[in-house]
Design an enzyme around this catalytic site. Structure first.
Site, PDB file in Angstrom:
ATOM      1  N   GLU A   1      -2.160 -10.551  10.334  1.00  0.00           N
ATOM      2  CA  GLU A   1      -2.265 -10.945   8.931  1.00  0.00           C
ATOM      3  C   GLU A   1      -3.516 -11.760   8.619  1.00  0.00           C
ATOM      4  O   GLU A   1      -3.878 -11.918   7.447  1.00  0.00           O
ATOM      5  CB  GLU A   1      -1.017 -11.724   8.510  1.00  0.00           C
ATOM      6  CG  GLU A   1       0.220 -10.840   8.428  1.00  0.00           C
ATOM      7  CD  GLU A   1       1.468 -11.610   8.024  1.00  0.00           C
ATOM      8  OE1 GLU A   1       1.541 -12.826   8.318  1.00  0.00           O
ATOM      9  OE2 GLU A   1       2.371 -11.003   7.420  1.00  0.00           O
TER      10      GLU A   1
ATOM     11  N   HIS B   1       6.863   0.310   6.810  1.00  0.00           N
ATOM     12  CA  HIS B   1       5.462   0.361   6.390  1.00  0.00           C
ATOM     13  C   HIS B   1       4.608   0.524   7.637  1.00  0.00           C
ATOM     14  O   HIS B   1       3.861  -0.370   8.039  1.00  0.00           O
ATOM     15  CB  HIS B   1       5.084  -0.895   5.612  1.00  0.00           C
ATOM     16  CG  HIS B   1       5.339  -0.784   4.146  1.00  0.00           C
ATOM     17  ND1 HIS B   1       4.696   0.147   3.350  1.00  0.00           N
ATOM     18  CD2 HIS B   1       6.175  -1.461   3.335  1.00  0.00           C
ATOM     19  CE1 HIS B   1       5.113   0.032   2.102  1.00  0.00           C
ATOM     20  NE2 HIS B   1       6.015  -0.937   2.062  1.00  0.00           N
TER      21      HIS B   1
ATOM     22  N   TYR C   1      -4.709  17.504   0.372  1.00  0.00           N
ATOM     23  CA  TYR C   1      -5.720  16.603  -0.156  1.00  0.00           C
ATOM     24  C   TYR C   1      -7.127  17.141   0.089  1.00  0.00           C
ATOM     25  O   TYR C   1      -7.416  17.721   1.139  1.00  0.00           O
ATOM     26  CB  TYR C   1      -5.596  15.227   0.491  1.00  0.00           C
ATOM     27  CG  TYR C   1      -4.258  14.555   0.281  1.00  0.00           C
ATOM     28  CD1 TYR C   1      -3.415  14.931  -0.759  1.00  0.00           C
ATOM     29  CD2 TYR C   1      -3.843  13.532   1.120  1.00  0.00           C
ATOM     30  CE1 TYR C   1      -2.205  14.316  -0.958  1.00  0.00           C
ATOM     31  CE2 TYR C   1      -2.621  12.899   0.932  1.00  0.00           C
ATOM     32  CZ  TYR C   1      -1.797  13.298  -0.110  1.00  0.00           C
ATOM     33  OH  TYR C   1      -0.593  12.679  -0.294  1.00  0.00           O
TER      34      TYR C   1
ATOM     35  N   ASP D   1       1.956  -1.817   2.704  1.00  0.00           N
ATOM     36  CA  ASP D   1       2.409  -3.127   2.239  1.00  0.00           C
ATOM     37  C   ASP D   1       1.234  -4.093   2.155  1.00  0.00           C
ATOM     38  O   ASP D   1       1.138  -4.900   1.215  1.00  0.00           O
ATOM     39  CB  ASP D   1       3.499  -3.681   3.154  1.00  0.00           C
ATOM     40  CG  ASP D   1       3.103  -3.685   4.627  1.00  0.00           C
ATOM     41  OD1 ASP D   1       2.238  -2.880   5.039  1.00  0.00           O
ATOM     42  OD2 ASP D   1       3.675  -4.484   5.396  1.00  0.00           O
TER      43      ASP D   1
END
Length: 436
Positions: free
Chosen positions: A417, A138, A341, A143
């Site tokens: 995190e 990831h 895109y 994630d």
């Protein structure tokens, strides 16, 4: 890359994010304490993220990821639909009062990258990509996107009776692009009827980035990320011996002239004061020996723009330039453009409405307007259907220069995190505010 996994949040993060005031909620008269909800779900979000990080899956192969998401959403009592666009998961939360439908989106797929970050939950996964055995990681933070949206769903379920409207949670596969010969991503989800029964009135999404410090939010109105189109130009000539070039038609020389000519599209033919654009060649393939002029050369490259009309114009100019230069040298050129895109455009009015919400969460100094990003995102497809708002969340911890930190897609991409709770609070508050 050796880093201590436990990174302490810096003082400005603690002051500006974790302990920021709830003035916006007070002004809006809300009885929902989004900050406390988000702090409460933070441990679970981090746990989910670590599990997903340790088990990444490539585009259109997110089977385990899809199962984890589905089980969580069903445990919340939500109406869940799985298997859309191969592995996508969609859930609907019905608010306690009638009102509009809004959507929140997270992408799910990992990348063919071998992780080099020293973490106890580092990915050891492997898979086959373009016929080769590769590591899977990831490396773009999807994630974290999934874990954040799982936390947001849990938050909103707890306060659903106070919501004037409904929420669609979109967990999307294959943002990094479907495997060759397959469809996928946002475009396929829409094709398979994602908005067929009821189109949301607005949609929100986020993306973590190492280019900003932990807890900082980047939001730009209007065009924010570029469109992406790849191209192949096949230049055909006539093979001959290198010592007698007059007996053939040299596609290598013609290709060189085409490459030079294409550079004038941006520098001399389009109005770059209206919007920037990029045309880059990534590979030239042709020939095998020093003394053999080949029959054919293939050129491949990419086009990036921030305006849909300019995008179409550059494609025409690219094909015409290649064709006419090749003809002038007795060769032929065939241009194939693989449309990627669209431009990711943030709805100007929606940004104006929601910018104070985000500023209240992180503080004025931690909410910035980033420059245009020449990377592409398939969130753009949703934003073509309904007003969209896509923002960036910084994840580079204190003590590391975000200007030189390993970028998204790097095997050394690292996520602090402590930023995840900011993402949870931001998306939750955007949803709550939208459904007042």
């Amino acid at each position: 890359m050796n880093r201590s996994y436990m990174v302490k949040a810096s003082k400005w993060v603690l002051a500006g994010v974790i302990a920021s005031s709830s003035s916006f909620m007070a002004q809006a008269g809300s009885t929902i304490d989004v900050k406390q909800l988000s702090l409460g779900v933070e441990p679970s979000v981090i746990e989910w993220r670590r599990d997903l990080h340790q088990h990444p899956e490539l585009s259109n192969r997110e089977f385990r990821t899809s199962k984890v998401i589905k089980q969580h959403l069903e445990s919340l009592g939500l109406e869940v639909r799985a298997g859309i666009a191969h592995t996508g998961v969609v859930a609907i939360l019905k608010g306690g009062m009638p009102g509009p439908l809004i959507a929140l989106r997270a992408d799910m797929d990992g990348l063919p990258v071998t992780e080099e970050v020293d973490l106890p939950f580092a990915s050891k996964a492997t898979d086959t990509y373009r016929g080769q055995e590769v590591g899977v990681m990831h490396a773009c933070g999807h994630d974290t996107h999934v874990a954040i949206l799982m936390g947001v769903a849990q938050n909103l379920v707890k306060v659903k009776d106070q919501l004037k409207g409904d929420v669609m949670f979109i967990f999307q596969p294959a943002e990094e692009g479907a495997p060759a010969g397959e469809e996928g991503g946002a475009e396929l989800m829409l094709k398979e009827g994602l908005f067929a029964d009821r189109k949301p009135e607005k949609i929100f999404g986020l993306h973590v980035t190492s280019s900003m410090p932990t807890g900082m939010i980047g939001l730009r109105a209007g065009p924010a990320m570029a469109s992406e189109d790849s191209f192949t130009i096949k230049v055909s000539g006539k093979q001959t011996h290198g010592s007698r070039p007059w007996n053939g038609v040299d596609p290598i020389v013609a290709s060189a002239q085409i490459i030079n000519g294409v550079q004038t599209i941006i520098s001399r033919q389009v109005d770059v004061t209206a919007a920037p654009a990029v045309v880059s060649f990534g590979a030239i393939n042709g020939g095998i020996r020093s003394n053999i002029i080949p029959d054919e050369v293939k050129l491949i490259g990419t086009i990036r723009t921030f305006d849909q009309d300019m995008r179409a114009d550059i494609k025409l100019r690219l094909a015409n330039t290649a064709t006419m230069i090749a003809q002038s040298m007795g060769a032929t050129a065939t241009t194939l453009i693989d449309q990627g895109y669209p431009v990711t455009v943030n709805d100007v009015q929606l940004v104006a409405e929601m910018k104070p919400v985000l500023a209240d969460i992180v503080g004025e100094q931690m909410l910035i307007e980033p420059g245009l990003i020449t990377g592409a995102e398939d969130f753009s497809y949703y934003a073509l259907e309904t007003p969209g708002l896509f923002f960036f969340l910084g994840v580079t911890p204190a003590g590391i220069d975000h200007k030189t930190a390993a970028s998204n897609h790097s095997p050394r991409f690292y996520v602090d995190e402590s930023a995840l709770v900011v993402g949870v609070e931001a998306l939750t508050q955007l949803a709550v505010t939208s459904l007042k």
